[in-house]
Write an enzyme that holds these catalytic residues in place. Structure first.
Site: not given
Ligand code: UD1
Ligand code: UDP
Length: 368
Positions: A206
């Site tokens: 991601h």
């Molecule tokens: C965020 C965090 C990242 C973390 C990740 C875990 C920041 C800068 N990034 O990244 O550090 O590793 O979460 O998963 O805070 N979206 C949905 N549904 C949701 C949430 C997001 O569709 O419930 C989509 C939207 O299109 C959104 C995109 O995902 O624009 C990114 O979401 P965002 O929270 O901005 O960043 P992540 O890539 O999820």
């Molecule tokens: N995880 C989950 N379901 C998924 C992917 C991840 O429950 O489909 C959990 C897992 O415990 C992982 C945590 O979510 O360590 C955080 O994952 P993510 O990669 O979203 O965030 P990051 O740790 O990179 O910030």
């Protein structure tokens, strides 16, 4: 009675506040208050974790949602400032490194409220990562820095943080894993998805650098397709990645790879069950690097750097370029598809007792 805000916004935050919630909720001196910023909002990215981890409905939901970095950070700051002005807590606990972590830290500190950062001190030394900016800013202003590993202590000391603000408490993610392990072990996630325990790999991707351009995502998906010729892969796809696959026209490529089990984002118990029975993880996640370290599963981290170097020195994790991951995976997987590395040394204080140490530290800080 001291009121303590536990701030969570995105998926990796929920398993970091859950052990704290459970450790604080029955303390006579403390009233823990769950604040959900709304950074993640899909049921599969948020509600599922509240159910799995036994968390109550958040006391406050700030409804920030998605947006550019500035918009999302600002939305959290505005809403959180308002909450703190109306009901100032005695301490604000922020976890991890997401935008919500930094936003709430800044809003609280501008109101002169004490902030404690759990998972402080991690550094990738790559300032192109939004998380690195969040870590640096949060640690620069937090009053109490709870670290997971000695490298984190060293980073903070090098940055000039006063030693008395730093306390090594261990890895809170592992508390959730230990707490939920009996349920995880009863769950047969692999079989439910048509996979054989011990005979498949798990993929999660991601990071913007891997998925946000057509070129990078193309290289990533080609590598994953190649690895799937060696071993079946389960790929629970993050919504960011899901959206990019469609936007860049890769749906057909992914659908044609029959040895890749494409899944929606999974709940914590289902995901950990899948990970626990896997032979290799291919990931850019922070949390997965730590979980595989604890479980002794080989992890190929498709990134240029990691803020969690202890997972490398402990023996399970290695950094791999995306263009080379298929070759490296072939080396890790024996001819039978069984992995050949993954010897583990679990780091000190990754023992399921981090929440206890945090509670003791918080109590001292609050003077109760
Ligand atoms: C965020 C965090 C990242 C973390 C990740 C875990 C920041 C800068 N990034 O990244 O550090 O590793 O979460 O998963 O805070 N979206 C949905 N549904 C949701 C949430 C997001 O569709 O419930 C989509 C939207 O299109 C959104 C995109 O995902 O624009 C990114 O979401 P965002 O929270 O901005 O960043 P992540 O890539 O999820
Ligand atoms: N995880 C989950 N379901 C998924 C992917 C991840 O429950 O489909 C959990 C897992 O415990 C992982 C945590 O979510 O360590 C955080 O994952 P993510 O990669 O979203 O965030 P990051 O740790 O990179 O910030």
């Amino acid at each position: 009675m001291k009121s303590v805000h536990l701030i969570a916004g995105a998926r990796p935050n929920f398993m970091k506040i859950a052990p704290l919630w459970h450790a604080l909720k029955d303390q006579s001196w403390c009233s823990p208050i769950l604040v959900h910023t709304g950074q993640h909002y899909d049921a599969a990215m948020s509600d599922a974790f509240f159910t799995d981890l036994g968390l109550p409905k958040p006391h406050y939901h700030l409804g920030a949602g998605s947006g550019s970095h500035a918009k999302q950070t600002a939305a959290v700051m505005v809403a959180y400032e308002e909450l703190c002005e109306q009901k100032p807590p005695d301490n604000v606990v922020v976890v991890g490194d997401v935008n919500s972590t930094m936003a709430c830290s800044i809003a609280a500190k501008k109101l002169v409220l004490p902030v404690s950062h759990l998972e402080a001190g991690l550094r990738s030394f790559d300032r192109t990562m939004p998380e690195e900016i969040n870590r640096l800013l949060t640690d620069a202003i937090a009053d109490l820095l709870w670290t997971p590993s000695p490298d984190a202590d060293e980073n903070l000391l090098r940055e000039g943080v006063a030693p008395e603000k730093i306390e090594r408490v261990g890895n809170i993610m592992i508390d959730s894993l230990v707490m939920m392990r009996p349920r995880i072990e009863q769950t047969e996630s692999a079989r439910a998805h048509g996979l054989t325990p011990g005979g498949y790999g798990v993929v999660t991707l991601h990071r913007p650098v891997n998925v946000d351009t057509r070129e990078a995502l193309g290289v990533a998906l080609s590598a994953i397709v190649e690895i799937s010729r060696l071993v079946p892969l389960a790929f629970p796809m993050h919504p960011r990645t899901r959206a990019r696959v469609t936007e860049f026209g890769f749906d057909e490529m992914v659908a044609k790879a029959t040895n890749i089990k494409l899944l929606p984002p999974l709940g914590y118990v289902e995901f950990m069950s899948l990970l626990m029975d896997s032979v290799v993880a291919i990931t850019d996640s922070g949390g997965v690097q730590e979980e595989t370290c604890y479980l002794g599963i080989p992890c190929l981290t498709v990134r240029e750097s990691t803020e969690r170097p202890i997972t490398i020195t402990s023996g399970t994790n290695r950094l791999v370029k995306m263009a080379e991951v298929a070759k490296v995976a072939a080396g890790v997987l024996g001819k039978s598809g069984t992995s050949t590395t993954g010897t583990k040394t679990v780091p000190e204080y990754w023992d399921g007792k981090t929440a206890e140490r945090v509670v003791a530290s918080l109590r001292r800080t609050l003077g109760v």
